[in-house]
Design a protein around this motif. Structure first.
Motif, PDB file in Angstrom:
ATOM      1  N   MET A  95       0.838  -1.182   0.000  1.00 29.68           N
ATOM      2  CA  MET A  95       0.000   0.000   0.000  1.00 29.68           C
ATOM      3  C   MET A  95       0.884   1.247   0.000  1.00 29.68           C
ATOM      4  O   MET A  95       1.843   1.328   0.746  1.00 29.68           O
ATOM      5  CB  MET A  95      -0.895  -0.006   1.231  1.00 29.68           C
ATOM      6  CG  MET A  95      -1.832   1.172   1.271  1.00 29.68           C
ATOM      7  SD  MET A  95      -3.112   0.966   2.519  1.00 29.68           S
ATOM      8  CE  MET A  95      -2.416   1.953   3.819  1.00 29.68           C
ATOM      9  N   ALA A  96       0.541   2.205  -0.829  1.00 27.54           N
ATOM     10  CA  ALA A  96       1.287   3.457  -0.899  1.00 27.54           C
ATOM     11  C   ALA A  96       0.761   4.428   0.155  1.00 27.54           C
ATOM     12  O   ALA A  96      -0.439   4.605   0.309  1.00 27.54           O
ATOM     13  CB  ALA A  96       1.141   4.068  -2.277  1.00 27.54           C
ATOM     14  N   THR A  97       1.671   5.052   0.864  1.00 34.84           N
ATOM     15  CA  THR A  97       1.314   6.067   1.843  1.00 34.84           C
ATOM     16  C   THR A  97       1.537   7.432   1.207  1.00 34.84           C
ATOM     17  O   THR A  97       2.655   7.760   0.821  1.00 34.84           O
ATOM     18  CB  THR A  97       2.183   5.944   3.110  1.00 34.84           C
ATOM     19  OG1 THR A  97       2.052   4.621   3.624  1.00 34.84           O
ATOM     20  CG2 THR A  97       1.770   6.954   4.144  1.00 34.84           C
ATOM     21  N   ILE A  98       0.461   8.210   1.081  1.00 35.35           N
ATOM     22  CA  ILE A  98       0.563   9.541   0.501  1.00 35.35           C
ATOM     23  C   ILE A  98       0.455  10.559   1.623  1.00 35.35           C
ATOM     24  O   ILE A  98      -0.465  10.501   2.446  1.00 35.35           O
ATOM     25  CB  ILE A  98      -0.554   9.782  -0.548  1.00 35.35           C
ATOM     26  CG1 ILE A  98      -0.539   8.686  -1.605  1.00 35.35           C
ATOM     27  CG2 ILE A  98      -0.405  11.169  -1.175  1.00 35.35           C
ATOM     28  CD1 ILE A  98       0.737   8.581  -2.412  1.00 35.35           C
ATOM     29  N   GLU A  99       1.422  11.470   1.655  1.00 32.81           N
ATOM     30  CA  GLU A  99       1.472  12.496   2.690  1.00 32.81           C
ATOM     31  C   GLU A  99       1.357  13.874   2.058  1.00 32.81           C
ATOM     32  O   GLU A  99       1.715  14.074   0.897  1.00 32.81           O
ATOM     33  CB  GLU A  99       2.788  12.409   3.453  1.00 32.81           C
ATOM     34  CG  GLU A  99       2.982  11.102   4.173  1.00 32.81           C
ATOM     35  CD  GLU A  99       4.339  10.974   4.842  1.00 32.81           C
ATOM     36  OE1 GLU A  99       5.270  11.735   4.486  1.00 32.81           O
ATOM     37  OE2 GLU A  99       4.468  10.102   5.711  1.00 32.81           O
ATOM     38  N   TRP A 132       0.920  22.841  -1.622  1.00 34.65           N
ATOM     39  CA  TRP A 132       1.339  21.694  -0.831  1.00 34.65           C
ATOM     40  C   TRP A 132       1.734  20.586  -1.787  1.00 34.65           C
ATOM     41  O   TRP A 132       1.240  20.504  -2.915  1.00 34.65           O
ATOM     42  CB  TRP A 132       0.202  21.212   0.063  1.00 34.65           C
ATOM     43  CG  TRP A 132      -0.070  22.155   1.187  1.00 34.65           C
ATOM     44  CD1 TRP A 132       0.354  22.047   2.469  1.00 34.65           C
ATOM     45  CD2 TRP A 132      -0.820  23.366   1.136  1.00 34.65           C
ATOM     46  NE1 TRP A 132      -0.083  23.107   3.210  1.00 34.65           N
ATOM     47  CE2 TRP A 132      -0.802  23.938   2.407  1.00 34.65           C
ATOM     48  CE3 TRP A 132      -1.491  24.045   0.113  1.00 34.65           C
ATOM     49  CZ2 TRP A 132      -1.441  25.135   2.709  1.00 34.65           C
ATOM     50  CZ3 TRP A 132      -2.129  25.239   0.408  1.00 34.65           C
ATOM     51  CH2 TRP A 132      -2.095  25.769   1.689  1.00 34.65           C
ATOM     52  N   LEU A 133       2.604  19.705  -1.335  1.00 31.57           N
ATOM     53  CA  LEU A 133       3.066  18.586  -2.145  1.00 31.57           C
ATOM     54  C   LEU A 133       2.397  17.301  -1.681  1.00 31.57           C
ATOM     55  O   LEU A 133       2.272  17.061  -0.476  1.00 31.57           O
ATOM     56  CB  LEU A 133       4.579  18.431  -2.027  1.00 31.57           C
ATOM     57  CG  LEU A 133       5.411  19.666  -2.359  1.00 31.57           C
ATOM     58  CD1 LEU A 133       6.879  19.400  -2.055  1.00 31.57           C
ATOM     59  CD2 LEU A 133       5.209  20.079  -3.796  1.00 31.57           C
ATOM     60  N   LEU A 134       1.975  16.483  -2.633  1.00 32.32           N
ATOM     61  CA  LEU A 134       1.489  15.138  -2.340  1.00 32.32           C
ATOM     62  C   LEU A 134       2.669  14.209  -2.570  1.00 32.32           C
ATOM     63  O   LEU A 134       3.153  14.091  -3.694  1.00 32.32           O
ATOM     64  CB  LEU A 134       0.325  14.782  -3.257  1.00 32.32           C
ATOM     65  CG  LEU A 134      -0.948  15.595  -3.047  1.00 32.32           C
ATOM     66  CD1 LEU A 134      -1.930  15.363  -4.185  1.00 32.32           C
ATOM     67  CD2 LEU A 134      -1.580  15.245  -1.707  1.00 32.32           C
ATOM     68  N   GLN A 147      -5.101   9.686  -1.466  1.00 30.19           N
ATOM     69  CA  GLN A 147      -4.914   8.474  -0.687  1.00 30.19           C
ATOM     70  C   GLN A 147      -5.856   7.370  -1.142  1.00 30.19           C
ATOM     71  O   GLN A 147      -5.463   6.202  -1.187  1.00 30.19           O
ATOM     72  CB  GLN A 147      -5.133   8.780   0.804  1.00 30.19           C
ATOM     73  CG  GLN A 147      -4.017   9.581   1.409  1.00 30.19           C
ATOM     74  CD  GLN A 147      -4.335  10.041   2.814  1.00 30.19           C
ATOM     75  OE1 GLN A 147      -5.496  10.270   3.184  1.00 30.19           O
ATOM     76  NE2 GLN A 147      -3.295  10.211   3.618  1.00 30.19           N
ATOM     77  N   ALA A 148      -7.073   7.728  -1.504  1.00 30.39           N
ATOM     78  CA  ALA A 148      -8.026   6.720  -1.992  1.00 30.39           C
ATOM     79  C   ALA A 148      -7.528   6.106  -3.293  1.00 30.39           C
ATOM     80  O   ALA A 148      -7.623   4.895  -3.491  1.00 30.39           O
ATOM     81  CB  ALA A 148      -9.389   7.360  -2.180  1.00 30.39           C
TER      82      ALA A 148
END
Length: 75
Positions: A1-5, A16-18, A69-70
């Motif tokens: 699973m990728a974690t996006i911050e 802002w950066l994703l 994130q979805a």
């Protein structure tokens, strides 16, 4: 699973950066438009399928983060 911050942009307070945390890779940007809404803009090779979000409007950057994130949730 990728974690996006969501990370603040160092040079532009309205951007802002994703960031894909595991890869430390920027996958998109969230910017406040002239209309006052926040919009996602594409960035990087992993973002191409999400260009459809370009027309979406968000009240704040955290809403845009939830959308990203979805999308990346199963990757």
């Amino acid at each position: 699973m990728a974690t996006i911050e969501l990370q603040p942009h160092n040079e532009n307070s309205q951007t802002w950066l994703l960031v894909w945390a595991e890869r430390q890779e920027i996958v998109g940007r969230v910017r406040r438009g002239e209309d006052g809404w926040f919009h996602i803009t594409a960035h990087g090779p992993h973002w191409s399928p999400m260009k459809s979000f370009a027309g979406d409007k968000f009240d704040d950057p955290s809403e845009a983060l939830k959308q990203a994130q979805a999308y990346f949730g199963n990757r």
